[in-house]
Design an enzyme around this catalytic site. Sequence first.
Site, mmCIF file in Angstrom:
data_model
loop_
_atom_site.group_PDB
_atom_site.id
_atom_site.type_symbol
_atom_site.label_atom_id
_atom_site.label_comp_id
_atom_site.label_asym_id
_atom_site.label_seq_id
_atom_site.Cartn_x
_atom_site.Cartn_y
_atom_site.Cartn_z
ATOM 1 N N ALA A 192 -22.213 0.037 -3.810
ATOM 2 C CA ALA A 192 -23.487 -0.404 -4.366
ATOM 3 C C ALA A 192 -24.671 0.269 -3.667
ATOM 4 O O ALA A 192 -25.630 0.691 -4.331
ATOM 5 C CB ALA A 192 -23.593 -1.922 -4.233
ATOM 6 N N HIS B 174 -29.306 -9.594 25.418
ATOM 7 C CA HIS B 174 -28.123 -10.342 25.850
ATOM 8 C C HIS B 174 -28.352 -11.813 25.557
ATOM 9 O O HIS B 174 -29.461 -12.312 25.802
ATOM 10 C CB HIS B 174 -27.922 -10.152 27.362
ATOM 11 N N ARG C 17 -11.357 1.685 -9.419
ATOM 12 C CA ARG C 17 -11.955 1.554 -10.756
ATOM 13 C C ARG C 17 -12.266 2.938 -11.302
ATOM 14 O O ARG C 17 -12.611 3.846 -10.553
ATOM 15 C CB ARG C 17 -13.238 0.735 -10.667
ATOM 16 N N GLU D 258 0.860 -1.191 0.000
ATOM 17 C CA GLU D 258 0.000 0.000 0.000
ATOM 18 C C GLU D 258 0.894 1.239 0.000
ATOM 19 O O GLU D 258 1.786 1.361 0.829
ATOM 20 C CB GLU D 258 -0.928 -0.005 1.228
HETATM 21 C C1 LIG Z 1 -14.286 -6.347 -6.377
HETATM 22 C C2 LIG Z 1 -15.339 -5.357 -5.960
HETATM 23 C C3 LIG Z 1 -16.000 -5.553 -4.773
HETATM 24 C C4 LIG Z 1 -16.996 -4.649 -4.385
HETATM 25 N N1 LIG Z 1 -17.639 -4.871 -3.200
HETATM 26 C C5 LIG Z 1 -18.575 -4.018 -2.814
HETATM 27 C C6 LIG Z 1 -19.271 -4.235 -1.581
HETATM 28 O O1 LIG Z 1 -18.989 -5.173 -0.849
HETATM 29 N N2 LIG Z 1 -20.227 -3.358 -1.222
HETATM 30 C C7 LIG Z 1 -20.541 -2.287 -2.021
HETATM 31 O O2 LIG Z 1 -21.423 -1.505 -1.645
HETATM 32 N N3 LIG Z 1 -19.910 -2.059 -3.184
HETATM 33 C C8 LIG Z 1 -18.947 -2.899 -3.599
HETATM 34 N N4 LIG Z 1 -18.293 -2.666 -4.785
HETATM 35 C C9 LIG Z 1 -18.679 -1.478 -5.577
HETATM 36 C C10 LIG Z 1 -19.941 -1.759 -6.382
HETATM 37 O O3 LIG Z 1 -19.744 -2.888 -7.188
HETATM 38 C C11 LIG Z 1 -20.268 -0.533 -7.228
HETATM 39 O O4 LIG Z 1 -20.322 0.633 -6.417
HETATM 40 C C12 LIG Z 1 -21.600 -0.685 -7.925
HETATM 41 O O5 LIG Z 1 -21.593 -1.822 -8.745
HETATM 42 C C13 LIG Z 1 -21.886 0.579 -8.745
HETATM 43 O O6 LIG Z 1 -23.029 0.410 -9.519
HETATM 44 P P1 LIG Z 1 -23.144 1.137 -10.928
HETATM 45 O O7 LIG Z 1 -24.489 0.738 -11.460
HETATM 46 O O8 LIG Z 1 -22.823 2.566 -10.812
HETATM 47 O O9 LIG Z 1 -21.983 0.541 -11.838
HETATM 48 P P2 LIG Z 1 -21.741 -0.956 -12.342
HETATM 49 O O10 LIG Z 1 -22.244 -1.964 -11.366
HETATM 50 O O11 LIG Z 1 -20.303 -0.991 -12.748
HETATM 51 O O12 LIG Z 1 -22.685 -1.069 -13.590
HETATM 52 C C14 LIG Z 1 -22.449 -0.345 -14.774
HETATM 53 C C15 LIG Z 1 -22.893 -1.234 -15.925
HETATM 54 O O13 LIG Z 1 -22.935 -0.447 -17.121
HETATM 55 C C16 LIG Z 1 -22.415 -1.218 -18.173
HETATM 56 N N5 LIG Z 1 -21.985 -0.280 -19.226
HETATM 57 C C17 LIG Z 1 -20.872 0.489 -19.252
HETATM 58 N N6 LIG Z 1 -20.862 1.250 -20.382
HETATM 59 C C18 LIG Z 1 -21.982 0.946 -21.068
HETATM 60 C C19 LIG Z 1 -22.529 1.369 -22.335
HETATM 61 N N7 LIG Z 1 -21.912 2.270 -23.093
HETATM 62 N N8 LIG Z 1 -23.704 0.858 -22.698
HETATM 63 C C20 LIG Z 1 -24.339 -0.059 -21.931
HETATM 64 N N9 LIG Z 1 -23.879 -0.505 -20.754
HETATM 65 C C21 LIG Z 1 -22.706 -0.011 -20.347
HETATM 66 C C22 LIG Z 1 -21.287 -1.998 -17.526
HETATM 67 O O14 LIG Z 1 -20.958 -3.131 -18.291
HETATM 68 C C23 LIG Z 1 -21.915 -2.366 -16.193
HETATM 69 O O15 LIG Z 1 -22.630 -3.571 -16.244
HETATM 70 C C24 LIG Z 1 -17.306 -3.538 -5.195
HETATM 71 C C25 LIG Z 1 -16.627 -3.335 -6.406
HETATM 72 C C26 LIG Z 1 -15.634 -4.228 -6.773
HETATM 73 C C27 LIG Z 1 -14.900 -3.993 -8.070
#
Ligand SMILES: Cc1cc2nc3c(=O)[nH]c(=O)nc-3n(C[C@H](O)[C@H](O)[C@H](O)COP(=O)(O)OP(=O)(O)OC[C@H]3O[C@@H](n4cnc5c(N)ncnc54)[C@H](O)[C@@H]3O)c2cc1C
Length: 316
Positions: free
Chosen positions: A170, A295, A122, A54
């Site tokens: 999420a 408890h 990311r 880190e």
């Molecule tokens: C390894 C890992 C572990 C995680 N663990 C947690 C957790 O424990 N708890 C938590 O709260 N969060 C967690 N997160 C974060 C969480 O996954 C994200 O915050 C959440 O998925 C965000 O949702 P979103 O809809 O913004 O994006 P995403 O879930 O990334 O969804 C975006 C979607 O849009 C699609 N897309 C992109 N561009 C286009 C386009 N031009 N046309 C059509 N579709 C497109 C992508 O393919 C994707 O499916 C984790 C993330 C990672 C990487």
Amino acid sequence: MIPGLEVGPSILTNIEILSLPAVPKSLVVVGAGAVGVEFASIFRSFGTEVTVLEMLPRLVPVEDEEVSKELGRIYRKRAIACHTGAKMDKVDQTKDGVSVTFTVDGKQQRLDAEKILIAVGRKPLTEGIGLEKTKIKPDRGFIKVNQWLQTDEPGVYAIGDIVLGTPQLAHVAMMEGIVAVGRIAGKTVKPINPDRIPNATYCHPEIGSVGLTETKAREAGYELKVGKFPFTANSRASIVGQHDGFIKIVADAKHGEILGVHIIGPQATELVAEAVTAMELEATVEDLMFTIHAHPTLTEAMLDASNSVYGLSINV
Ligand SMILES: Cc1cc2nc3c(=O)[nH]c(=O)nc-3n(C[C@H](O)[C@H](O)[C@H](O)COP(=O)(O)OP(=O)(O)OC[C@H]3O[C@@H](n4cnc5c(N)ncnc54)[C@H](O)[C@@H]3O)c2cc1C
């Protein structure tokens, strides 16, 4: 991906690591945020020799300093090697995996491993979707919104990881969806308060937190009262055989307002929900002190931690 590196059989991101055909003998994890420490924990449980690198001075850098320290102590006990303040210089492919060169305190070191996981975050994918035809001007790919998730282009909303300035989680994405759609439908909705977003990290032991860390609260000018209760003194922690960790409550000295709650230990990601609800309802530490907790439960540690803010903890 770190610039200059490419995904390959030994160089992985959080996507490829989920499809490995076998458990690697050794793994270097670059990045000790939530994802990095989670995979370090998982693979150590599988028997892999794990090393975490880190760049910042501590593990889980967004968490309270004492939580980082406790995780470091527990990871040492679990034989997970952790190097903080460590800058990764390069990664070379070898016959058996990778050779990783990194610098700590000005001293360069080398480490051979079967796999390396890059877990440095990311980035948004907002190019090529026609934003240039709108008033939206992405900031390093992120989209600026107001409290109702409205962008600079009238009628266009943004939610989720692409939003500028909110944590990539999420549950944040989901609540942003509710606020945006509720607003569009003309319903009463509440803007998201960044100080009431829980963090949940699924390492072992888990970490759950909400609100200001002790340092951030002091920097914000609060005079503080801080309470801390260890799981060693909690009955249910004895029953489940998990004594590591504690609950720490950071409160405003003047009114007892709860400013932050930081939990490392069994079921921490579940326990934090009580703290989030209490803070959402603007409860004080005293409100928690007179809330009866069953408890033997892990939640009793929340009662003890709130009592400890005033030096009145019964079980230690
Ligand atoms: C390894 C890992 C572990 C995680 N663990 C947690 C957790 O424990 N708890 C938590 O709260 N969060 C967690 N997160 C974060 C969480 O996954 C994200 O915050 C959440 O998925 C965000 O949702 P979103 O809809 O913004 O994006 P995403 O879930 O990334 O969804 C975006 C979607 O849009 C699609 N897309 C992109 N561009 C286009 C386009 N031009 N046309 C059509 N579709 C497109 C992508 O393919 C994707 O499916 C984790 C993330 C990672 C990487």
